[in-house]
Design an enzyme around this catalytic site. Structure first.
Site, PDB file in Angstrom:
ATOM      1  CG  HIS A 102     -10.748   0.580   0.786  1.00  0.00           C
ATOM      2  ND1 HIS A 102      -9.444   0.395   1.152  1.00  0.00           N
ATOM      3  CD2 HIS A 102     -11.466   0.673   1.943  1.00  0.00           C
ATOM      4  CE1 HIS A 102      -9.372   0.403   2.488  1.00  0.00           C
ATOM      5  NE2 HIS A 102     -10.589   0.566   2.985  1.00  0.00           N
ATOM      6  CD  GLU A 121     -10.339   1.882   6.255  1.00  0.00           C
ATOM      7  OE1 GLU A 121      -9.122   1.819   6.040  1.00  0.00           O
ATOM      8  OE2 GLU A 121     -11.152   1.031   5.827  1.00  0.00           O
TER       9      GLU A 121
HETATM   10  P1  ATP Z   1      -7.251  -0.969  -0.465  1.00  0.00           P
HETATM   11  O1  ATP Z   1      -6.493  -0.370   0.710  1.00  0.00           O
HETATM   12  O2  ATP Z   1      -7.681   0.080  -1.481  1.00  0.00           O
HETATM   13  O3  ATP Z   1      -8.329  -1.889  -0.061  1.00  0.00           O
HETATM   14  P2  ATP Z   1      -5.160  -2.899  -0.752  1.00  0.00           P
HETATM   15  O4  ATP Z   1      -5.217  -3.008   0.734  1.00  0.00           O
HETATM   16  O5  ATP Z   1      -5.315  -4.155  -1.577  1.00  0.00           O
HETATM   17  O6  ATP Z   1      -6.240  -1.891  -1.308  1.00  0.00           O
HETATM   18  P3  ATP Z   1      -2.900  -1.147  -0.407  1.00  0.00           P
HETATM   19  O7  ATP Z   1      -1.507  -1.673  -0.438  1.00  0.00           O
HETATM   20  O8  ATP Z   1      -3.518  -0.768   0.883  1.00  0.00           O
HETATM   21  O9  ATP Z   1      -3.817  -2.206  -1.207  1.00  0.00           O
HETATM   22  O10 ATP Z   1      -2.922   0.087  -1.412  1.00  0.00           O
HETATM   23  C1  ATP Z   1      -4.002   1.003  -1.349  1.00  0.00           C
HETATM   24  C2  ATP Z   1      -4.389   1.404  -2.757  1.00  0.00           C
HETATM   25  O11 ATP Z   1      -3.323   2.146  -3.354  1.00  0.00           O
HETATM   26  C3  ATP Z   1      -4.624   0.236  -3.719  1.00  0.00           C
HETATM   27  O12 ATP Z   1      -5.897  -0.309  -3.647  1.00  0.00           O
HETATM   28  C4  ATP Z   1      -4.406   0.908  -5.048  1.00  0.00           C
HETATM   29  O13 ATP Z   1      -5.557   1.657  -5.462  1.00  0.00           O
HETATM   30  C5  ATP Z   1      -3.285   1.879  -4.740  1.00  0.00           C
HETATM   31  N1  ATP Z   1      -1.989   1.275  -5.068  1.00  0.00           N
HETATM   32  C6  ATP Z   1      -1.339   0.312  -4.382  1.00  0.00           C
HETATM   33  N2  ATP Z   1      -0.189  -0.021  -4.959  1.00  0.00           N
HETATM   34  C7  ATP Z   1      -0.079   0.761  -6.073  1.00  0.00           C
HETATM   35  C8  ATP Z   1       0.872   0.906  -7.116  1.00  0.00           C
HETATM   36  N3  ATP Z   1       1.982   0.162  -7.146  1.00  0.00           N
HETATM   37  N4  ATP Z   1       0.625   1.829  -8.082  1.00  0.00           N
HETATM   38  C9  ATP Z   1      -0.488   2.584  -8.060  1.00  0.00           C
HETATM   39  N5  ATP Z   1      -1.442   2.499  -7.100  1.00  0.00           N
HETATM   40  C10 ATP Z   1      -1.255   1.598  -6.141  1.00  0.00           C
HETATM   41 MG    MG Z   2      -5.173  -1.314   2.042  1.00  0.00          MG
END
Ligand code: ATP
Ligand code: MG
Length: 137
Positions: free
Chosen positions: A115, A126
């Site tokens: 993350h 955070e």
């Molecule tokens: P992070 O916030 O973890 O850095 P990100 O910003 O790339 O990742 P977000 O859209 O914020 O992605 O989603 C947060 C987290 O939720 C993702 O890192 C992933 O672990 C989980 N996640 C996101 N989309 C999906 C999905 N379609 N199915 C399952 N888990 C998901």
């Molecule tokens: Mg994110």
């Protein structure tokens, strides 16, 4: 100079990838200025991902984050927030660029190894959720 918040997620710690991922982080010019290995509580995970609480994957995401220890970190460098997002690669490893952490190591869009904060305001929130000022050196 800027700070961002990082988590090495359960799929990474379970496969003993802490050092390998830290090497990518350091090679990119980011400095690890705070780091600890913790077992997240359900409450901590729900608070951390509260922005996603209406999403269909929220329950799965919280249970994944508490399924094994994680390593929480503060990273420092020029444009650290954007730089770390670039080093992590796209959320879905199938879409991540070559050489990124998620391309190298992520298992799936959910179990995607790392993350990183997405903006200055969330980075500050955070960091404050997991570290006190005197732990960041
Ligand atoms: P992070 O916030 O973890 O850095 P990100 O910003 O790339 O990742 P977000 O859209 O914020 O992605 O989603 C947060 C987290 O939720 C993702 O890192 C992933 O672990 C989980 N996640 C996101 N989309 C999906 C999905 N379609 N199915 C399952 N888990 C998901
Ligand atoms: Mg994110």
């Amino acid at each position: 100079i800027e700070r961002t918040f990082s988590i090495l997620k359960p799929d990474a710690t379970e496969r003993n990838l802490t050092g390998a991922i830290n090497a990518v982080i350091e090679k990119a010019g980011l400095r690890i200025v705070a780091q600890k290995r913790i077992r997240m509580t359900q409450e901590q995970a729900e608070t951390f991902y509260a922005v996603h609480k209406e999403r269909p994957f929220f329950g799965e995401l919280v249970s994944f984050m508490i399924s094994a220890p994680v390593v929480v970190q503060v990273l420092e460098g020029d444009n650290a927030i954007a730089k770390y997002r670039e080093v992590m690669g796209a959320t879905d490893p199938a879409k991540a660029a070559d050489g990124t952490i998620r391309k190298l190591y992520a298992k799936s869009v959910g179990e995607n190894s790392v993350h990183g904060s997405d903006a200055a305001e969330t980075a500050a929130q955070e960091i404050a959720q997991f570290f006190s000022g005197n732990e960041i050196v």
